[in-house]
Design a protein around this motif. Structure first.
Motif, PDB file in Angstrom:
ATOM      1  N   GLY A 132      -6.042  14.834  -6.986  1.00 32.32           N
ATOM      2  CA  GLY A 132      -5.514  14.090  -8.187  1.00 32.32           C
ATOM      3  C   GLY A 132      -5.438  14.996  -9.548  1.00 32.32           C
ATOM      4  O   GLY A 132      -5.738  14.673 -10.493  1.00 32.32           O
ATOM      5  N   VAL A 133      -5.411  16.497  -9.191  1.00 31.43           N
ATOM      6  CA  VAL A 133      -5.344  17.465 -10.475  1.00 31.43           C
ATOM      7  C   VAL A 133      -4.162  18.305  -9.881  1.00 31.43           C
ATOM      8  O   VAL A 133      -3.745  18.188  -8.893  1.00 31.43           O
ATOM      9  N   GLU A 237     -10.342  11.548 -11.849  1.00 30.18           N
ATOM     10  CA  GLU A 237     -11.650  11.375 -11.230  1.00 30.18           C
ATOM     11  C   GLU A 237     -11.901  10.799 -10.211  1.00 30.18           C
ATOM     12  O   GLU A 237     -12.867  11.267  -9.380  1.00 30.18           O
ATOM     13  N   GLU A 238     -11.029   9.862  -9.633  1.00 34.05           N
ATOM     14  CA  GLU A 238     -11.114   9.131  -8.522  1.00 34.05           C
ATOM     15  C   GLU A 238     -10.682  10.287  -7.241  1.00 34.05           C
ATOM     16  O   GLU A 238     -11.677  10.201  -6.527  1.00 34.05           O
ATOM     17  N   GLY A 239      -9.878  11.170  -7.662  1.00 32.85           N
ATOM     18  CA  GLY A 239      -9.487  12.253  -6.614  1.00 32.85           C
ATOM     19  C   GLY A 239     -10.426  12.943  -6.465  1.00 32.85           C
ATOM     20  O   GLY A 239     -10.657  13.505  -5.193  1.00 32.85           O
ATOM     21  N   LEU A 240     -11.157  13.605  -7.402  1.00 30.80           N
ATOM     22  CA  LEU A 240     -12.123  14.662  -7.219  1.00 30.80           C
ATOM     23  C   LEU A 240     -13.309  14.161  -6.639  1.00 30.80           C
ATOM     24  O   LEU A 240     -14.036  14.569  -5.687  1.00 30.80           O
ATOM     25  N   PRO A 249      -8.867   8.991  -1.209  1.00 28.81           N
ATOM     26  CA  PRO A 249      -8.725   8.469  -2.953  1.00 28.81           C
ATOM     27  C   PRO A 249      -7.853   7.057  -2.907  1.00 28.81           C
ATOM     28  O   PRO A 249      -6.845   6.964  -2.091  1.00 28.81           O
ATOM     29  N   GLN A 250      -8.371   6.333  -3.827  1.00 25.85           N
ATOM     30  CA  GLN A 250      -7.699   5.121  -4.026  1.00 25.85           C
ATOM     31  C   GLN A 250      -7.182   5.105  -5.281  1.00 25.85           C
ATOM     32  O   GLN A 250      -7.627   4.979  -6.268  1.00 25.85           O
ATOM     33  N   TRP A 251      -5.746   5.626  -5.376  1.00 27.35           N
ATOM     34  CA  TRP A 251      -5.131   5.685  -6.783  1.00 27.35           C
ATOM     35  C   TRP A 251      -4.731   4.611  -7.328  1.00 27.35           C
ATOM     36  O   TRP A 251      -4.562   3.311  -6.843  1.00 27.35           O
TER      37      TRP A 251
END
Length: 254
Positions: A132-133, A237-240, A249-251
């Protein structure tokens, strides 16, 4: 000066900075601060080459994901990007000797160097997109080294490539057998050391200026996107956190 996570040796016009936080040389804030402290001790006077190498099975598996969360991300970016700003300010030719995986921040560290010698076992990649980054330094240097399309492909897919492909696209200068890496690195460094340090630094300066390459301005703009627009999002935040929790992860942003 004694360091816990790195080694620094200066001799015969070469400063050798060795990453030694085995097994994967994950770059945490403490380690990166040591790297900055070591670079601060160097002066371009009498220095011709900065060699960055590593001990262990990996060159570096990247920056500590846990230190991307919350307010810590600002400190992390400051010390991580401080490494590249110091390398740039030093102005000498930089060489990376990559014996194993160079991923995330480790790939950025190798890619930022002017010249890269890699073992045939080395791998390179920017998997940040999967958590997520995105990689700010790769966003800065990849398009300059391999062109827009391949740079964007590697950054948005998170694909990991081998040393030969890295050489083919301009990320690596030379690929050698693992047992020949040290010798090949020293041969390259030896060629540079045999030249005028002043002429080397001016030649590098001329090539960079010839590209009309304002890296500092570019890095500032990328940092602003990363810290002000990306990091406040729920998906970052979710990805990390998903990576740290070892789950998918749940995008939330579709």
């Amino acid at each position: 000066m004694a360091y816990e996570h790195i080694k620094l040796a200066v001799a015969d016009g070469v400063a050798t900075l060795t990453l030694c936080r085995e097994p994967l040389n994950v770059l945490n804030i403490a380690m990166m601060k040591e790297m900055n402290q070591a670079l601060d001790t160097l002066s371009p006077a009498g220095l011709k080459v900065l060699l960055i190498q590593a001990e262990g099975k990996a060159f570096s598996a990247g920056v500590d994901v846990g230190e991307h969360l919350g307010d810590q991300v600002h400190d992390m970016i400051e010390v991580f990007h401080g490494i590249f700003r110091r390398m740039e300010k030093l102005g000498v030719v930089t060489v990376a000797s990559v014996q194993g995986a160079a991923l995330g921040g480790g790939c950025e560290l190798a890619a930022y160097c002017d010249l890269v010698v890699a073992s045939a076992k080395a791998k390179f990649g920017q998997p940040e997109i999967l958590v997520g980054v995105f990689p700010p330094v790769a966003a800065l240097v990849f398009p300059r080294q391999m062109g827009y399309k391949k740079a964007l492909e590697l950054i948005v897919t998170g694909d990991v490539i081998g040393a030969e492909e890295a050489k083919a696209i301009g990320l690596v200068n030379q690929v050698v057998a693992p047992e020949e890496l040290a010798e090949a690195t020293q041969t390259l460094v030896g060629k540079l050391v045999g030249l005028s340090g002043l002429v080397l630094s001016l030649t590098k300066k001329a090539v960079v200026r010839g590209l009309m390459d304002e890296k500092e301005q570019g890095l500032q703009l990328i940092e602003k996107i990363y810290l002000d627009e990306l990091m406040p999002t729920a998906d970052a935040e979710e990805g990390l956190r998903a990576f740290l929790d070892k789950r998918k992860p749940q995008w939330t942003e579709k």
